[in-house]
Every structure is written in C-alpha cells, then in structure tokens.
Design an enzyme around this catalytic site. Structure first.
Site, PDB file in Angstrom:
ATOM      1  N   SER A 115     -17.294  -6.114   0.039  1.00  0.00           N
ATOM      2  CA  SER A 115     -17.375  -7.499   0.119  1.00  0.00           C
ATOM      3  C   SER A 115     -18.386  -8.291  -0.798  1.00  0.00           C
ATOM      4  O   SER A 115     -19.149  -7.714  -1.345  1.00  0.00           O
ATOM      5  CB  SER A 115     -17.887  -7.824   1.729  1.00  0.00           C
ATOM      6  OG  SER A 115     -18.310  -8.928   1.867  1.00  0.00           O
ATOM      7  N   TYR A 139     -24.115  -7.237   7.596  1.00  0.00           N
ATOM      8  CA  TYR A 139     -22.847  -7.141   7.458  1.00  0.00           C
ATOM      9  C   TYR A 139     -22.708  -6.615   5.899  1.00  0.00           C
ATOM     10  O   TYR A 139     -22.120  -5.518   5.730  1.00  0.00           O
ATOM     11  CB  TYR A 139     -21.998  -8.148   7.807  1.00  0.00           C
ATOM     12  CG  TYR A 139     -20.513  -8.254   6.970  1.00  0.00           C
ATOM     13  CD1 TYR A 139     -19.641  -7.373   7.321  1.00  0.00           C
ATOM     14  CD2 TYR A 139     -20.244  -9.036   5.924  1.00  0.00           C
ATOM     15  CE1 TYR A 139     -18.298  -7.235   7.066  1.00  0.00           C
ATOM     16  CE2 TYR A 139     -19.125  -8.938   5.218  1.00  0.00           C
ATOM     17  CZ  TYR A 139     -18.234  -8.253   5.662  1.00  0.00           C
ATOM     18  OH  TYR A 139     -16.900  -8.019   5.240  1.00  0.00           O
ATOM     19  N   LYS A 143     -21.813  -2.774   4.113  1.00  0.00           N
ATOM     20  CA  LYS A 143     -20.687  -2.753   3.307  1.00  0.00           C
ATOM     21  C   LYS A 143     -21.152  -2.101   1.785  1.00  0.00           C
ATOM     22  O   LYS A 143     -20.900  -1.265   1.217  1.00  0.00           O
ATOM     23  CB  LYS A 143     -20.243  -4.073   2.616  1.00  0.00           C
ATOM     24  CG  LYS A 143     -19.340  -4.712   3.667  1.00  0.00           C
ATOM     25  CD  LYS A 143     -17.929  -3.971   3.871  1.00  0.00           C
ATOM     26  CE  LYS A 143     -16.982  -4.588   5.183  1.00  0.00           C
ATOM     27  NZ  LYS A 143     -15.788  -3.599   5.338  1.00  0.00           N
TER      28      LYS A 143
END
Ligand code: UDP
Length: 319
Positions: A115, A139, A143
């Site tokens: 991402s 998050y 990643k």
C-alpha cells in the site's frame, strides 16, 4: 497453472479470481470471510474458507499451486489505530505462516498487496518507490513489515516476490455472474460515499482549505480491473531470489471536488455534499509515480475517473 488467491472473497481478490479464470488459470481461494463474501467466489474456483493463521488450512490451500496472489488482510486505517495488535497478527504473522508453508511446499512466487500507506506523509510528489517509508498508522506499518520480510525471504530462501503498492483503488468488474462491488459494513472511501450521498445524509468533504487547486485533497485513483491486470503481469515477471516494489496508481491526481463532479455526470444529478473539517491523518496530496510499473510490468492503466465512478455506480445498481 494454479494460483492461490488469498482474500479471494473480497472486493479486489474476487475481481482477480474472475479475471484469472477467464484467462485460463486454475484458482484456489483462501478466505476466512471476516470481511469477504463467500458468494463472491465462483464455482469454478476451489474455495477453502479458513484463516491464514491456521497453518494446516494454508497448507491445504497451497496444494497444487505454482504461485500466490496475497490479498488477504485487514485493510482499514482507522480500525488499525484502535486495534494495532489485530493488524499485526493477521497481516504480519498471517503472512509469515503463508511464507513458511510456501517454503515447505516449494512454491516460490508471490505477488503481495502492499500500500501507499507504507510511505506515510509524502516528502516529494509524485511518490517514487525509492521514497522514504514512514507509515503514519499501524495498517501502513504492517504492509511495510511484510514488504521487508519478502526482501529477506528472497535473500535467504530464494523467494521471488513483487509488492504492489496500491494508491486509491476504485471502480468495479463485471463478471459473467454480474458486478463484483465493493461491500464494506463501514464504508469510509470517497467514491462509494459520494455515490450513496442523499440530501438527508450528504457526503462530507473533509477539508476545503488544503493548498490544492480547489482546496480539497488530491488522490490517485486506479480502476480495480487495471489493478488486476498489473497483478497478472507481475506474476509473469517475478524473478526468483529477488523482491521488487512497484507503485500502482493512475499517475494522475483528482481532487475530492473532481470526484463529485464525475459522479454528477455518471448519475445525471447534482451530488449533495457538505463542506466539513479535515479528517485527521489525511495528507493533502497522494500521487504515484508509475514509471516503474510501465517499464517493469509493461503496464499502463487505461480507465479514467469517469469509468471508475460509472462502474462503481453500476455495481451498486445506481445507474
Ligand atoms: N473523503 C471525503 N469524504 C469522505 C471520504 C473521503 O472528503 O466521505 C476524502 C478524504 O479526506 C481523502 C479522499 O477523499 O482526501 C480519499 O479518501 P478515501 O478514504 O477514499 O481514501 P484514502 O486516500 O484515505 O485511502
């Protein structure tokens, strides 16, 4: 050739499954259906409903596969701030289990859904893959952690991996069984919220005083079908023992107001909207440099914002 698609019951994964099947690949889906939907998985795919955290299930899912498209994971930035441990457990530990089982089964190719959140607040725009990584939420941290693990797996064990760093994925794919829409219990994304806006519940524009052309944030939206085409190119380009990181966006920025105007054109009416304060954690501009996707994958996105909004509207049965 059989591909294991983890997260194949979700919006992006199910799109991949359908396109892979139409291109003649055999497909196995592994999904725990925590956010995905079993009815998105076509009967031609072998479907294993189970968790990445369960090594036995992962082993079973890998049977007969030559490569993995790894979409499964938790993907809400806001939720990750409240539940960082859950994000580390599923996204990082789950991927470690998958990689261990791949090693045992001698499966050496993986394409990973990374991402733009790995970069954090951009220092330069557009963002190159060589830009510093400094995620601003758990998050993005998970990643980035997986991207780093993949580099290590290549060096230590000869894995071939490509991390595709998504910018803003939008649009929808029409399969033979119908549209495969984005279906989230809590919808935070701009395009679905704009399309569902009503005079009673107008979409909020988060910030109108940014230093951009029209004062609203700029993002780089890429159509989900273009995105999956890039994954299929990536599958063919993997080199064993190496890990590549490649941005996927359209390389074009659209402001929130431009999205509203495209949605008005798609739906044929004005979108009710309300100016609102900035959302915390939002950078003003996120824009991908996509030259590497073009040179390495031979990929160019072909669908513009109007196509993304029109297809999303059709998938929601709004047009
Ligand atoms: N946005 C907005 N209203 C909404 C949802 C999003 O104004 O209801 C803005 C948000 O501030 C950002 C852009 O739209 O500038 C895209 O947000 P989204 O949540 O779709 O994706 P993100 O860029 O956060 O991954």
């Amino acid at each position: 050739m059989r591909i294991l698609v983890t997260g194949g019951a979700g919006y992006i994964g199910a799109t991949a499954v359908d396109i892979l099947l139409t291109q003649g690949f055999d497909v196995t889906v592994l999904d725990d259906c925590s956010t995905g939907h079993a009815d998105s998985v076509p009967s031609q795919a072998r479907f294993i409903e189970g968790s990445l955290l369960d090594a036995h299930t992962v082993r079973e899912a890998l049977t007969g596969a030559s490569a993995v498209l790894h979409f499964a994971g938790k993907s809400l930035v806001g939720e990750s701030v409240v539940k960082p441990d859950l994000y580390h457990e599923v996204n990082v530990h789950g991927t470690r289990i998958l990689l261990e089982e791949m090693r045992t089964a001698a499966i050496q190719r993986i394409v990973f859904s990374s991402s733009a959140a790995t970069y954090g607040e951009p220092v330069t725009t557009p963002i190159l893959e060589s830009a510093a990584t400094s995620p601003t939420n758990p998050y993005g941290e998970t990643k980035l952690a997986v991207d780093n693990i993949l580099t290590q797996e290549g060096q230590l064990h000869g894995l071939g991996a490509i991390s595709l760093r998504y910018f803003n994925v939008a649009g929808a794919h029409k399969s033979q069984r119908g549209w495969l829409p984005e279906r989230h219990d809590t919808e935070t994304h701009l395009i679905p919220n704009v399309l569902r806006s009503t005079p009673d519940k107008p979409v909020k524009i988060f910030g109108t005083d940014w230093s951009t052309v029209d004062g609203t944030c700029i993002r780089d939206y890429v159509h989900v079908v273009d995105l999956i085409d890039a994954h299929i190119s990536a599958l063919q380009k993997i080199q064993l023992g190496s890990h590549e990181v490649i941005n996927l966006g359209s390389g074009r920025g659209y402001s929130v107001r431009e999205v509203l105007s495209a949605a008005s054109s798609a739906l044929g009416h004005q979108i009710p909207a309300q100016d609102s304060s900035r959302r915390s954690g939002d950078p003003a501009v996120l824009l991908a440099d996509i030259k590497k996707a073009s040179t390495y994958l031979g990929w160019t996105p072909t669908r513009d914002l109007l196509a993304m909004v029109t297809d999303t509207a059709a998938s929601f049965q709004l047009s």
